[in-house]
Design a protein around this motif. Sequence first.
Motif, PDB file in Angstrom:
ATOM      1  N   VAL A   1       0.833  -1.207   0.000  1.00 34.57           N
ATOM      2  CA  VAL A   1       0.000   0.000   0.000  1.00 34.57           C
ATOM      3  C   VAL A   1       0.874   1.266   0.000  1.00 34.57           C
ATOM      4  N   ILE A   2       2.030   1.194   0.656  1.00 32.53           N
ATOM      5  CA  ILE A   2       2.950   2.345   0.650  1.00 32.53           C
ATOM      6  C   ILE A   2       3.490   2.558  -0.771  1.00 32.53           C
ATOM      7  N   ILE A   3       3.804   1.451  -1.480  1.00 30.03           N
ATOM      8  CA  ILE A   3       4.271   1.580  -2.876  1.00 30.03           C
ATOM      9  C   ILE A   3       3.163   2.216  -3.734  1.00 30.03           C
ATOM     10  N   LEU A   4       1.910   1.784  -3.480  1.00 26.26           N
ATOM     11  CA  LEU A   4       0.763   2.335  -4.210  1.00 26.26           C
ATOM     12  C   LEU A   4       0.637   3.844  -3.947  1.00 26.26           C
ATOM     13  N   THR A   5       0.902   4.245  -2.700  1.00 24.08           N
ATOM     14  CA  THR A   5       0.800   5.662  -2.320  1.00 24.08           C
ATOM     15  C   THR A   5       1.913   6.477  -2.977  1.00 24.08           C
ATOM     16  N   ILE A   6       3.130   5.896  -3.040  1.00 24.02           N
ATOM     17  CA  ILE A   6       4.244   6.585  -3.721  1.00 24.02           C
ATOM     18  C   ILE A   6       3.891   6.757  -5.207  1.00 24.02           C
ATOM     19  N   TYR A   7       3.313   5.703  -5.791  1.00 24.51           N
ATOM     20  CA  TYR A   7       2.889   5.746  -7.196  1.00 24.51           C
ATOM     21  C   TYR A   7       1.855   6.873  -7.416  1.00 24.51           C
TER      22      TYR A   7
END
Length: 147
Positions: free
Chosen positions: A95-101
Amino acid sequence: MNTYLFFKSIHLIAVISWMVGLLYLPRIFVYHSEAIKNNKSEDLMSTFKIMERRLFIYIMNPAMIISWIFGVLLIYTIGFDNFGSFWLQLKLIFVIILTIYHFFLFQCLRKFDRNNNSFSPKFFRIINEIPTVLLIGIILIVVFKPL
Ligand code: HEM
């Protein structure tokens, strides 16, 4: 009223709306960058800019914030000791990767807005696969809950 189920329902509605934006915005970027490449009219460019801005401001940003708020409320409801579980740690990484994206797409949006985009249509086609892969990963994690 079951608070846990209420939080989960809001969480799922927000997560679906967020994913719609994360999957659709790079698609608009593909068409927008192709239009720039083919020297299309200024009218078309401003239509793309409006579509991008409205999708980001009115759907993606609120949906991301509500997903996080109700996700954290769900962690509170099931107990913060779940931070020790592998499935939750793995999910949070995804979810953190999704937020960075999400914020990366915002940078791209700002560049388009200033007529300063440096990425090709092919680049946006490729990065469009990132949220798809993360979505599949997250669903498998929350459903199977590995250890
Ligand atoms: C934004 C940060 C997020 C946090 C903090 C978070 C946290 C949580 C928590 C604690 C639960 C409850 C799990 C349980 O009851 O066992 C949950 C449920 C769920 N989340 Fe998230 N989540 C987040 C984002 C997402 C995203 C981006 C997706 C999908 C792309 C997602 C999909 C789901 C699904 C499908 C469930 C229901 C699982 C079930 O009932 O078995 N979540 N979330």
